[in-house]
Write an enzyme that holds these catalytic residues in place. Sequence first.
Site, short mmCIF file in Angstrom:
data_model
loop_
_atom_site.label_atom_id
_atom_site.label_comp_id
_atom_site.label_asym_id
_atom_site.label_seq_id
_atom_site.Cartn_x
_atom_site.Cartn_y
_atom_site.Cartn_z
N ASN A 6 45.91 33.41 47.10
CA ASN A 6 45.18 34.42 47.87
C ASN A 6 43.84 33.80 48.26
O ASN A 6 42.94 33.68 47.43
CB ASN A 6 44.98 35.66 46.99
CG ASN A 6 44.10 36.70 47.67
OD1 ASN A 6 43.81 36.60 48.86
ND2 ASN A 6 43.66 37.69 46.91
N TRP A 7 43.76 33.40 49.52
CA TRP A 7 42.55 32.70 49.97
C TRP A 7 41.38 33.65 50.28
O TRP A 7 40.29 33.20 50.56
CB TRP A 7 42.86 31.85 51.22
CG TRP A 7 43.33 30.48 50.87
CD1 TRP A 7 43.66 30.04 49.62
CD2 TRP A 7 43.51 29.39 51.76
NE1 TRP A 7 44.04 28.72 49.69
CE2 TRP A 7 43.96 28.30 50.99
CE3 TRP A 7 43.35 29.21 53.14
CZ2 TRP A 7 44.24 27.05 51.55
CZ3 TRP A 7 43.63 27.98 53.70
CH2 TRP A 7 44.06 26.91 52.91
N LYS A 8 41.66 34.94 50.27
CA LYS A 8 40.62 35.92 50.59
C LYS A 8 39.95 35.53 51.92
O LYS A 8 40.63 35.00 52.79
CB LYS A 8 39.63 36.03 49.43
CG LYS A 8 40.35 36.24 48.10
CD LYS A 8 39.47 36.65 46.98
CE LYS A 8 40.33 36.81 45.74
NZ LYS A 8 39.66 37.44 44.63
N HIS A 94 45.18 45.35 46.99
CA HIS A 94 44.29 44.47 46.22
C HIS A 94 43.04 45.26 45.82
O HIS A 94 42.52 46.06 46.59
CB HIS A 94 43.91 43.24 47.06
CG HIS A 94 43.24 42.20 46.22
ND1 HIS A 94 41.93 42.29 45.83
CD2 HIS A 94 43.72 41.06 45.65
CE1 HIS A 94 41.63 41.24 45.07
NE2 HIS A 94 42.70 40.49 44.94
N GLU A 96 40.02 44.54 45.65
CA GLU A 96 38.85 44.41 46.52
C GLU A 96 38.93 45.42 47.67
O GLU A 96 37.92 45.92 48.15
CB GLU A 96 38.72 42.97 47.03
CG GLU A 96 38.14 42.06 45.96
CD GLU A 96 38.56 40.60 46.05
OE1 GLU A 96 39.06 40.17 47.10
OE2 GLU A 96 38.38 39.89 45.04
N GLU A 163 46.81 42.87 38.32
CA GLU A 163 45.52 42.18 38.35
C GLU A 163 44.43 43.10 37.78
O GLU A 163 43.92 43.97 38.51
CB GLU A 163 45.13 41.83 39.79
CG GLU A 163 46.08 40.87 40.47
CD GLU A 163 45.40 40.11 41.58
OE1 GLU A 163 45.43 38.89 41.56
OE2 GLU A 163 44.80 40.75 42.47
N GLY A 169 38.00 36.93 39.27
CA GLY A 169 36.79 36.14 39.55
C GLY A 169 35.78 36.09 38.42
O GLY A 169 34.64 35.67 38.61
N SER A 202 41.58 35.32 37.44
CA SER A 202 41.03 34.12 36.76
C SER A 202 42.09 33.16 36.25
O SER A 202 41.95 32.57 35.17
CB SER A 202 40.11 34.55 35.61
OG SER A 202 38.98 35.20 36.12
N GLY A 223 43.47 33.39 43.07
CA GLY A 223 42.40 33.46 44.06
C GLY A 223 41.63 32.16 44.12
O GLY A 223 42.09 31.18 44.70
N GLY A 224 40.46 32.15 43.49
CA GLY A 224 39.55 31.01 43.55
C GLY A 224 40.21 29.65 43.41
O GLY A 224 40.00 28.76 44.24
#
Length: 241
Positions: A6-8, A94, A96, A163, A169, A202, A223-224
Amino acid sequence: MYFIANWKMFGDLRTLNSLDKVIKFSKTDKKKKFKLIYCPPNTLIRPLSKRLKKTKIEVGAQNCHESDNPGAYTGHVNSKMLKNVGAKYLILGHSENRQAGENDKLINLKVKSGIKAGLKVIFCIGETLKEKKNKKTNQVLARQIKRGLKSIKKKSKLIIAYEPVWSIGTGLIPKPEDLIKTVSFIKKKLGKTSPKVLYGGSVNSVSVSQLKDISSIDGFLIGGASQDPKKFIDIIKKIYN
Ligand code: PGA
């Protein structure tokens, strides 16, 4: 085993060059043990799917507008449009976006539109830290599943991503024993034909060591760490070594 990146809101055309390493690595998977899916920003769906054409890596989107039809919705795209440019998967719900105001009802409309367009929906659920502290995790997940997947018949075709909001994150991950219980709760809620259930929050090459032995987890939403090809590959290597 799924590994979904997930590159956001990160990445541009130049970033795509860095994927050559991942493409090369994916070719080492002769026994088809893992499934790699990249969910970049919408601007990169087309160029990325072109680039991945001769590979087994697939592409997805991160959200959509709930309307099946085109219309006067400035700044939005719907699931058909995402499919049209090469997306095969669609992340929905998601945290966010939930935090930005999406409720279960709206997410349910989006899930329906994604399925209708022929996309495979990655449905995200998870509790906040406050909900966890108040021992509300199962209650929250049950509500998100019940309302978000209302009237969805073939739930087995979905992918569920658990999640925890407090884990995204932050570098924090649930205790393995808690995660086992939660994944089992989710699978029970979804009945006999339970879809694949992934964990997200994470995930990196260090934390994955604590997660890799949980056999009920069918993969990871990352993600990150997915933005760096080496870090992404290291996670996969850790699982199979
Ligand atoms: P993270 O994000 O791996 O950076 O915690 C996961 C996600 O938001 O899907």
